[in-house]
Each structure stands twice: as C-alpha cells, then as structure tokens.
Scaffold this motif. Sequence first.
Motif, PDB file in Angstrom:
ATOM      1  N   ASP A   1      -2.781 -30.687 -42.949  1.00  0.00           N
ATOM      2  CA  ASP A   1      -4.104 -30.855 -42.477  1.00  0.00           C
ATOM      3  C   ASP A   1      -3.641 -31.338 -40.968  1.00  0.00           C
TER       4      ASP A   1
ATOM      5  N   LYS B   1      -7.920 -23.665 -42.997  1.00  0.00           N
ATOM      6  CA  LYS B   1      -8.807 -24.412 -43.622  1.00  0.00           C
ATOM      7  C   LYS B   1      -9.430 -24.787 -42.256  1.00  0.00           C
TER       8      LYS B   1
ATOM      9  N   ASP C   1     -12.527 -26.151 -40.251  1.00  0.00           N
ATOM     10  CA  ASP C   1     -13.471 -27.483 -40.470  1.00  0.00           C
ATOM     11  C   ASP C   1     -14.253 -27.387 -39.252  1.00  0.00           C
TER      12      ASP C   1
ATOM     13  N   TRP D   1      -4.844 -26.601 -41.093  1.00  0.00           N
ATOM     14  CA  TRP D   1      -6.295 -27.065 -40.720  1.00  0.00           C
ATOM     15  C   TRP D   1      -6.388 -26.758 -39.136  1.00  0.00           C
TER      16      TRP D   1
END
Length: 783
Positions: free
Chosen positions: A254, A401, A403, A325
């Motif tokens: 992340d 990911k 975001d 991320w």
Amino acid sequence: MAPNLSKSTADMVGDVAVDGLKPSSRFTLKGKDLAVDGHPTLLDVPANIRLTPASTLVPTADVAGGCFLGFDAPAPDSRHVVPIGKLVDTRFMSIFRFKVWWTTHWVGTAGRDVENETQMMVLDRTADRPYVLLLPIVDGAFRASLQSAGEDDDNVALCLESGSSTVQGSVFRSAVYLHAGDDPFDLVRQAARVVRPHLGTFRLLEEKTPPPIVDKFGWCTWDAFYLKVHPEGVWEGVRLLAEGGCPPGFVLIDDGWQSICHDEDDPADGAEGMNRTAAGEQMPCRLIKFEENHKFRDYKGGLGLGGFVREMKAAFPTVEQVYVWHALCGYWGGLRPGAPGLPPAKVVAPKLSPGLKRTMEDLAVDKIVNNGVGLVDPERAGELYEGLHAHLQASGIDGVKVDVIHLLEMLSEEYGGRVELAKAYFRGLTESVRRHFGGNGVIASMEHCNDFMLLGTEAVALGRVGDDFWCTDPSGDPNGTFWLQGCHMVHCAYNSLWMGSFIHPDWDMFQSTHPCAAFHAASRAVSGGPVYVSDSVGSHDFALLRRLALPDGTVLRCEHHALPTRDCLFLDPLHDGQTMLKIWNFNKFSGVLGAFNCQGGGWSPEARRNKCASQCSVPVTARAGPADIEWKQGKTHPVADVENATQFAVYFVESKKLELLLPDETVEITLEPFNYELLVVAPVSVLRLARGGGAGFAPIGLANMLNSGGAVQAFESNRNEGELTVEVAVKGAGEMVAYSSARPRLCKVDGEDAEFVYEDGVVTVAVPWTGSSSKLARVEYIY
C-alpha cells in the motif's frame, strides 16, 4: 459567453413530451402525475419535465418499457437543480454519497427523506405497482444525481452539473433512466443493460473477468506499516503468515513505496517524502518520480523493487500476485510540476460543488483542497499511467490498487467539465492496464460515484464497495471499536446492489485480531470477493484465518456477489434497533445466507456524518429460510437441483446444527450486537437405494470453513451391482458434512475406507489436504 452545449428541441431525436409517451411504455403522465402501469408514483410533475421512451434512444436494447427523464431549463447554466415530482408515503431505498469518495444505504418514505448526492433510488412495490428504479446517469457533458428539494418539500429534485462554468446547457433528455419490474435484483441489472449501449462508455461486469486475486487469500501492508512500509518488513510479514499455515496468494504493498515530497521539500535531499509519515501528512505530497523510493530502491544494495518482488515470489511460491497502491492522479497531491522524467503538471485548486459541501467532513478532502493537485493535462494523462505502469510491470508487479479516484470532479473547471476530464483520465488508465496488467489487474478505490461507474469501467472489473475498515472510530464516539464495523458491513452489502452491475465487489481488508474480526471474516467469506487482511506483522489469529484460507493461498469463493435479502432492502439495519442485515449468495451446490446484527450507528442527516447510536445495539431477532435466497439470479452458475427441491437441508455454521425446511419455511435467529450466523442452504436430492426405498441427501461442505458450501465442487450418484454410491468432490481439508436420511454402509476418501460419524442425519468425514486446491478430494458415501 459560455457555449450552449444543449441541442434545441427541434434537433432532439425522439423528444417526447410527458403526455405524449408511446403506449408501450410503462411510464405515463396521468393528469399531473407520473404513473407506472397506470398507478401514480411521482405527483405534481412540473411542466418542464420530459420523458423519452428507452426504445427511442436505445432501439437495439431490450428496454422492457423503461424511459429516460430530462427537462427544459429557462436558461443555460452549468448546474441545474429541478424538481421532478413529489414522492409521498412510498417506501424507498437509495444509495447516496456520505463522503466525497464513499456511498451507503439510505431509506425513507417521502421526497424530503432523499439524501444529497443520491446515486440510485428504488421505490418499493405495492399491490398495484411494481418496483421502480430511478438511476441518474450522464447526459452529454453533464452528470446527474438526486436529492431532496428541501426540508419541508416532498419533491424529488434532479441535480445536473457539468463541473465547469464554461460548459452550460438548458435542454436535457436523458439525465435519469427509469425502469420498472417485479424483481428488485433484475431491475438494477436490466437498467444497466439499457444504459450501457445508450452511453457506450463502460462495460458491464457480466462482460468482464475479475483479476485472479479474487480467488486468493491476501495480505495488505497498510495497517501493518502505514507509510513506513519497507521490503524487509513485507518479507517478514509474508514469512510469518506462511509459517502459520496461511500463506498469502497475493500481497498488496500500500501507500509508502513511492517517491514523493511536499512543495517546500527539496526533491534532491533524498528523503523522498519518508519524513512525512504522520497521519494525513502525506496527502499534500506530490509524486517526484515514477521509480520507487529509496527504501525499495536500495533493497540489497540496489536490486530495487523488481529484485525484491522476484525474490519474494521465488521464496514464497504461493505469492502469485503482487499489487501496489497509487492514486488516480499519481499521488494524493498529484505530480510535482517540473519534476524531471514526469509529464508536465499544473497545480489546480480544487473546487467543491454544493453537493460535495454537504458530505461528511473528511481529512483527505481538507488536505487536498488546501494544497491543490498537480494535475497532468488530460490530453497527456496516458503518459502518466504509461510511465508508472511500465516501470511496475518491469519490476514484476501484477496489478495496481488505484485510489483517490473521485478527485477529478473538483478539478474540472478549466478542462471542459467533469465528464470530459474523467473520460480522458479513464481512457489513459484503461489503455495502460490493458498493456501492462492483463486488462483487469486493478482494484478501484475511493470511486463511489456514477461518473466512475458510467465512464471508468471499460476495463476495471474489481472495486471497493465500502468505506475503509476502521479499527476504531476516529471521532472518538463511545462504543467506537464496534459500531463502525456494522456500518462497513451495510455499506458493502447495499452498495453491491448498484455497483455489482459494473464491478465485482471488494469488501476490503480487515484485521484478524480485531474484537470484531470474526464478524468481518464471516462477511468476507460469503461476499464472493477477495479475502485479505491488514494484520500487523506476526499479529494473527490463525485459527480464524484457517477458516478463510486454504494452505496454498486460495479461498473458497462464492459463485456470485453477496446482496441483501429482499426483506431488508427497504429497512434500516444500522439504527432502527430491530432489523438484522441478511445477505445471500450461491455456491455450486447450495445457497448461503449470512445474518449479521449491525445495529449501533450510522448516518445522521442532522450532524451530516456517521454517528454512534449505542441505544440501538440490542439483540435482534429475524427469520430466515430458503426463500431468502434469490435462486433464479444464479443464471450463470445455477445451483444444482434447486428447481426440483421439495426440501432443504439448512446447516448453521456457527451453531453446528442442521434443520430440514420446506421451501417456504423459516427458522428464527437471534443475535447479540455484532454477532453473526452463516447458513448453508442445500437442496435435498432423493436417491433410490439399492435395497429399495429412497434416501434424502445433500452435500453441505467443510464445517471448519466459514464458507462451508464453497468446498463442494462436484456431486453425483450412481448405482452399480446393487450398490448406490454418492460421490462428492471436495476442495480443501477438514470435516466434510453431508445430510443423509439413511446411514451409509461405508465411506471412502480418495478410494480408501474412512471412518465416519452419523448422528441425527448428519454424516461427518475427515478429509485430508491434497496438497493443492486444484486437486480435489473424492468422498464416497456407499449405501
């Protein structure tokens, strides 16, 4: 003077006034009221509202009598709020944005109850009228939502906005799609199938394949490290999970791996933002290079992120997928203008629309508004993703990911409005994902708005359907450890009714040592989405994790995505003190029901935020049975024998008991606050015994797993030389449970005689691990 992008009435193909609808439409004007099948639904519809039959705008679609709603405004503008009719004494459920990034469930009975930034609204059916869906969509350069016309006004209002004062219009014909039907689950899916060819800007989930991580057990680094994530810590986290018997199949690195800095920082000082690790301190930072920061770049003397990923995958063979991320605009604060090697960027001051100003206060929004976003020109957005993703792919990264997605609407003033800006960025993202990550290697996050669903899901097939997993309430309310856990569950379940037409629902990570860990684990097990945790390194409840994950890093995933049962769609499972959240899903040979007591707090319209309501945290009682499962929704993966079933074996996973129910029978369930029960609902097959007579049989699954029924992969029976043999193929290991009205003479596992227990119609056999989830165990019941 701003250009008027609207078409004149004379140029509008298929423009049909309200009282001139084609007879085939289910929507008509009856006096001043909008009627469905002749029954008034919205009252006192203003004269400027226009309806266009769906068959006019989408002639090739199976429109089933749906229609589009628009309006004429007295003058061009970039934002319109117009009443479309009064809603009185009619139950509705809706999905609205309570934060800039996130949506949730809301119910009411009148127009004044409709929340700000409503993305979808379903009116409950009555004896005379079917369910009715109001789905705000995109109309040209404008994007729509619903809201109340005022505190004392029962008009439902349509808000249509372009996001730029330079983009104006006055004539609109397809801002909302209206659909009617007798099944609320078919209703939403059918509507999406009409809107898809109308807009041509997205693909439905049924047209896409989710990424491989949905079948893996995963570990995310966020709650373990936050921004201080480093390769040695990631390695140690994977090692300890593997040694505990729960090796991850995918790892998500992340926030904290990128090279960033504040505007006042010197990019050459080598810190690369890692001196900005306090909560929220990273949000004003901007990306300064595509490559990883020094923590990963200096791994083992300079092997870099790529070297680390290669070595981790080699050392831990179950880790087949590694994601990282990044924010949609590169980082929270975008790109640093003038940074060498990056596309040109300009710091843009975000502007909140009136609708966004009424959402819940949010630290991320405050930081972004105060510091601006380094935005790459939309014509060059593809360069941002190409530069970032090409490096990641070369480093062995399998997906990303993405975001902070719903940021663009705040930045669109100078870029042709929110729709055009979003199209440019999502086009660049889609092309890059197809080049570098197999076309679907994405988890979308902070994306809960119809702009994304309608414009950004051409390739993206997996997305978060709930707010973040919060360990405790950051606002410090009493009972904070628990009540937000119920909120999270409700966000995910109800949002999936809307989002599940576009993306596969991801219920987010959780921590296995949290006080409500089992509560979360049960929901993830039957959600049908990926299962991953954010445990601190070495801090695991392995007994719980082994109920979720198999020894090779895979999970027992349901065939569908979980949705609320029909009887709680229009109720409040968060703060009415009496409604239990029930969700349903399928496995190959059974249905599954999840019952959760989520009561304890949720959205407060007065405070404009989520609040604890501890007075509602009380035991809740509900009834559940086979009819709660929407069996006919399993069209792609039908549950075997369900149509002919006259009896169901219902197994309570936590209580470890089995009851036989007729198709319309129910059982009572009472749950304490933040407790749960899972029910495997398996149709009973009647088998003819060799010695004459019949026996009822239903494979249940592995009793030691939360999604017990997911273990049953095949089921058949055959007669040979006077024997009846029932064979069940099992994925996983543990206690295989089946219902049998007759005691088997013998049980075998993979051809070898096996001990079994037969008690109260339940046969239990121990199934060993085969070494791989792709190698199924064969359990035989011989009569």
